[in-house]
Design a protein around this motif. Sequence first.
Motif, PDB file in Angstrom:
ATOM      1  N   LEU A  24      84.815 -32.494 -57.279  1.00  6.86           N
ATOM      2  CA  LEU A  24      85.083 -33.778 -57.926  1.00  6.86           C
ATOM      3  C   LEU A  24      83.937 -34.752 -57.693  1.00  6.86           C
ATOM      4  N   ARG A  25      83.358 -34.731 -56.516  1.00  9.62           N
ATOM      5  CA  ARG A  25      82.215 -35.612 -56.252  1.00  9.62           C
ATOM      6  C   ARG A  25      81.084 -35.327 -57.242  1.00  9.62           C
ATOM      7  N   GLY A  26      80.789 -34.051 -57.478  1.00 14.84           N
ATOM      8  CA  GLY A  26      79.725 -33.706 -58.421  1.00 14.84           C
ATOM      9  C   GLY A  26      80.037 -34.171 -59.831  1.00 14.84           C
ATOM     10  N   VAL A  27      81.286 -33.996 -60.256  1.00 12.85           N
ATOM     11  CA  VAL A  27      81.669 -34.414 -61.606  1.00 12.85           C
ATOM     12  C   VAL A  27      81.589 -35.932 -61.743  1.00 12.85           C
ATOM     13  N   LEU A  28      82.086 -36.657 -60.754  1.00  7.86           N
ATOM     14  CA  LEU A  28      82.062 -38.123 -60.835  1.00  7.86           C
ATOM     15  C   LEU A  28      80.639 -38.672 -60.717  1.00  7.86           C
ATOM     16  N   GLU A  29      79.770 -37.964 -60.022  1.00 11.11           N
ATOM     17  CA  GLU A  29      78.360 -38.372 -60.018  1.00 11.11           C
ATOM     18  C   GLU A  29      77.763 -38.236 -61.412  1.00 11.11           C
ATOM     19  N   ALA A  57      90.784 -39.448 -45.057  1.00 14.62           N
ATOM     20  CA  ALA A  57      89.618 -40.330 -44.956  1.00 14.62           C
ATOM     21  C   ALA A  57      88.541 -39.961 -45.959  1.00 14.62           C
ATOM     22  N   GLY A  58      88.332 -38.667 -46.181  1.00  9.16           N
ATOM     23  CA  GLY A  58      87.303 -38.234 -47.115  1.00  9.16           C
ATOM     24  C   GLY A  58      87.557 -38.710 -48.534  1.00  9.16           C
ATOM     25  N   ALA A  59      88.824 -38.884 -48.902  1.00  7.84           N
ATOM     26  CA  ALA A  59      89.151 -39.378 -50.242  1.00  7.84           C
ATOM     27  C   ALA A  59      88.716 -40.829 -50.397  1.00  7.84           C
ATOM     28  N   TYR A  60      88.920 -41.640 -49.357  1.00  6.99           N
ATOM     29  CA  TYR A  60      88.473 -43.038 -49.410  1.00  6.99           C
ATOM     30  C   TYR A  60      86.947 -43.111 -49.499  1.00  6.99           C
ATOM     31  N   THR A  61      86.279 -42.239 -48.768  1.00 11.72           N
ATOM     32  CA  THR A  61      84.816 -42.240 -48.803  1.00 11.72           C
ATOM     33  C   THR A  61      84.310 -41.922 -50.195  1.00 11.72           C
ATOM     34  N   LEU A  62      84.900 -40.908 -50.833  1.00 10.47           N
ATOM     35  CA  LEU A  62      84.470 -40.547 -52.183  1.00 10.47           C
ATOM     36  C   LEU A  62      84.724 -41.689 -53.154  1.00 10.47           C
ATOM     37  N   LEU A  63      85.895 -42.308 -53.087  1.00  9.39           N
ATOM     38  CA  LEU A  63      86.192 -43.418 -54.001  1.00  9.39           C
ATOM     39  C   LEU A  63      85.197 -44.555 -53.809  1.00  9.39           C
ATOM     40  N   SER A  64      84.929 -44.935 -52.571  1.00  5.31           N
ATOM     41  CA  SER A  64      83.986 -46.021 -52.306  1.00  5.31           C
ATOM     42  C   SER A  64      82.600 -45.699 -52.841  1.00  5.31           C
ATOM     43  N   ASP A  65      82.158 -44.457 -52.643  1.00  2.00           N
ATOM     44  CA  ASP A  65      80.833 -44.066 -53.116  1.00  2.00           C
ATOM     45  C   ASP A  65      80.742 -44.127 -54.639  1.00  2.00           C
ATOM     46  N   LEU A  67      82.707 -45.892 -56.784  1.00  2.00           N
ATOM     47  CA  LEU A  67      82.803 -47.277 -57.263  1.00  2.00           C
ATOM     48  C   LEU A  67      81.491 -48.028 -57.035  1.00  2.00           C
ATOM     49  N   ARG A  68      80.856 -47.765 -55.907  1.00  2.00           N
ATOM     50  CA  ARG A  68      79.555 -48.391 -55.638  1.00  2.00           C
ATOM     51  C   ARG A  68      78.523 -47.903 -56.654  1.00  2.00           C
ATOM     52  N   GLY A  69      78.543 -46.614 -56.966  1.00  2.00           N
ATOM     53  CA  GLY A  69      77.601 -46.071 -57.941  1.00  2.00           C
ATOM     54  C   GLY A  69      77.807 -46.667 -59.327  1.00  2.00           C
ATOM     55  N   LEU A  70      79.063 -46.840 -59.745  1.00  2.00           N
ATOM     56  CA  LEU A  70      79.348 -47.432 -61.055  1.00  2.00           C
ATOM     57  C   LEU A  70      78.865 -48.877 -61.114  1.00  2.00           C
ATOM     58  N   ALA A  71      79.109 -49.619 -60.043  1.00  2.00           N
ATOM     59  CA  ALA A  71      78.649 -51.010 -60.015  1.00  2.00           C
ATOM     60  C   ALA A  71      77.122 -51.076 -60.012  1.00  2.00           C
ATOM     61  N   ASP A  72      76.466 -50.202 -59.258  1.00  2.00           N
ATOM     62  CA  ASP A  72      75.001 -50.179 -59.236  1.00  2.00           C
ATOM     63  C   ASP A  72      74.419 -49.798 -60.593  1.00  2.00           C
ATOM     64  N   ALA A  73      75.206 -49.042 -61.394  1.00  2.00           N
ATOM     65  CA  ALA A  73      74.761 -48.672 -62.737  1.00  2.00           C
ATOM     66  C   ALA A  73      74.901 -49.820 -63.728  1.00  2.00           C
ATOM     67  N   GLY A  74      75.454 -50.941 -63.281  1.00  2.00           N
ATOM     68  CA  GLY A  74      75.533 -52.133 -64.115  1.00  2.00           C
ATOM     69  C   GLY A  74      76.873 -52.376 -64.777  1.00  2.00           C
ATOM     70  N   SER A  95      90.189 -55.920 -51.623  1.00  2.00           N
ATOM     71  CA  SER A  95      89.584 -57.108 -51.017  1.00  2.00           C
ATOM     72  C   SER A  95      88.278 -56.794 -50.302  1.00  2.00           C
ATOM     73  N   LEU A  96      88.016 -55.509 -50.073  1.00  2.00           N
ATOM     74  CA  LEU A  96      86.806 -55.110 -49.362  1.00  2.00           C
ATOM     75  C   LEU A  96      85.679 -54.701 -50.304  1.00  2.00           C
ATOM     76  N   LEU A  97      85.971 -54.660 -51.612  1.00  2.00           N
ATOM     77  CA  LEU A  97      84.995 -54.169 -52.566  1.00  2.00           C
ATOM     78  C   LEU A  97      84.053 -55.274 -53.017  1.00  2.00           C
ATOM     79  N   ARG A  98      82.936 -54.870 -53.567  1.00  2.00           N
ATOM     80  CA  ARG A  98      81.922 -55.810 -54.014  1.00  2.00           C
ATOM     81  C   ARG A  98      82.334 -56.476 -55.309  1.00  2.00           C
ATOM     82  N   ALA A  99      81.632 -57.525 -55.664  1.00  2.00           N
ATOM     83  CA  ALA A  99      81.880 -58.227 -56.917  1.00  2.00           C
ATOM     84  C   ALA A  99      81.678 -57.272 -58.086  1.00  2.00           C
ATOM     85  N   GLY A 100      82.518 -57.436 -59.107  1.00  2.00           N
ATOM     86  CA  GLY A 100      82.411 -56.585 -60.277  1.00  2.00           C
ATOM     87  C   GLY A 100      83.301 -55.368 -60.239  1.00  2.00           C
ATOM     88  N   VAL A 101      84.007 -55.130 -59.132  1.00  2.00           N
ATOM     89  CA  VAL A 101      84.964 -54.026 -59.022  1.00  2.00           C
ATOM     90  C   VAL A 101      86.342 -54.630 -58.800  1.00  2.00           C
TER      91      VAL A 101
END
Length: 382
Positions: A24-29, A57-65, A67-74, A95-101
Amino acid sequence: MRILHTSDWHIGRSFHGHSTLDALRGVLETLVAQVREHAVDVVLVAGDVFDSATPAAGAYTLLSDVLRGLADAGATVVVTSGNHDSAARLGFQSSLLRAGVHVITDPAAVGTPVVVEDEHGPVSIYGIPYLEPVLLRAQWPGVRSQADVLAHAMGLVRSDLAERGGRAVAMAHCFAAGVEPTPQLERDIQQGGLDIVPLSVFDGVDYMALGHIHGQQQLSPRVRYSGAPLHYSFGERFKPRGSWLIDLDADGMHDAQWLDLPVPRTLTTLTGPLEELLTDERHAAHESDWINVEYTDPLPQRDPMRRLLARFPYCAAVAHTPVAARTDDARTYVERVRATRNEAELVDAFLAHVREGDGASEREARLIAEVVEQRAHAEVTA
């Protein structure tokens, strides 16, 4: 404005006991790369982000990564909870996520949009989390079904939109009219039977992004399911994986196109006698696939999974599905029993009955004859 509609990531789900996290990580990337490539402005994730209310815990890590990638993509990202998610746990992360998410899990937020601007003005994005009718009866009197709660939620959306004006997109997680669920895969959203939400409930917005069904479906030009990004069962193997790319112009929805996502490992079902599946070169092309085997031998075979794994290292499921032998004998079991002349024929009639037509093999017939003879000899000498 360009919008990418995805759903049903089911982070943490296993596939016949195998982890899907890396696949799933590869597909979402790849999905993140598509957002960058197509200059997507908004990404909608319509529910079932996690597969469980208590993800590891690994599921939260994947989601955070991701969401961060989508936001970095603009892209602005809007995520809603589905029936598999814990709204409290998914909402806590917002509440812990960056602006735009934006993560929308609270029914009280229904009718309050995330507003995104383009050259034509604002677009109001209304996220509707999964709504449990039983838990909402105090706040929303009279709701008893998914159709009721979605109708109420969309009423709040239309009321806000009437004052706000402009273009609007909404997202929800439900069964909608005309869907084709994958048997035993999507967890029912129902109460007292199949609970279908009529298409008319979604009137009033330019595009409706739905989640819950794991296959791509278009219920109308403006109401669609994107399906899941991975195949989570062999029943899904023929359904494409991907997302909808939606373009809005000044007047509303202008265009939609499907963006395919890669399939990390092909899913294949093989059917036939076990020995043929183990030796026939026709199946060599599937040795690296996820394999579901339905072997058709008249009798169950010894250690079929162990033997199959020697050839198909990704064999995930095995089932014995014997093919009934064709017979022109239309007699009932009782009639066949009455017609038998000796014990050997009686056993053969029984085997033909339980095997739905296939009686004793030559080897079995010899064994039966030996046992019957031994039994007769024992009775004589007793």
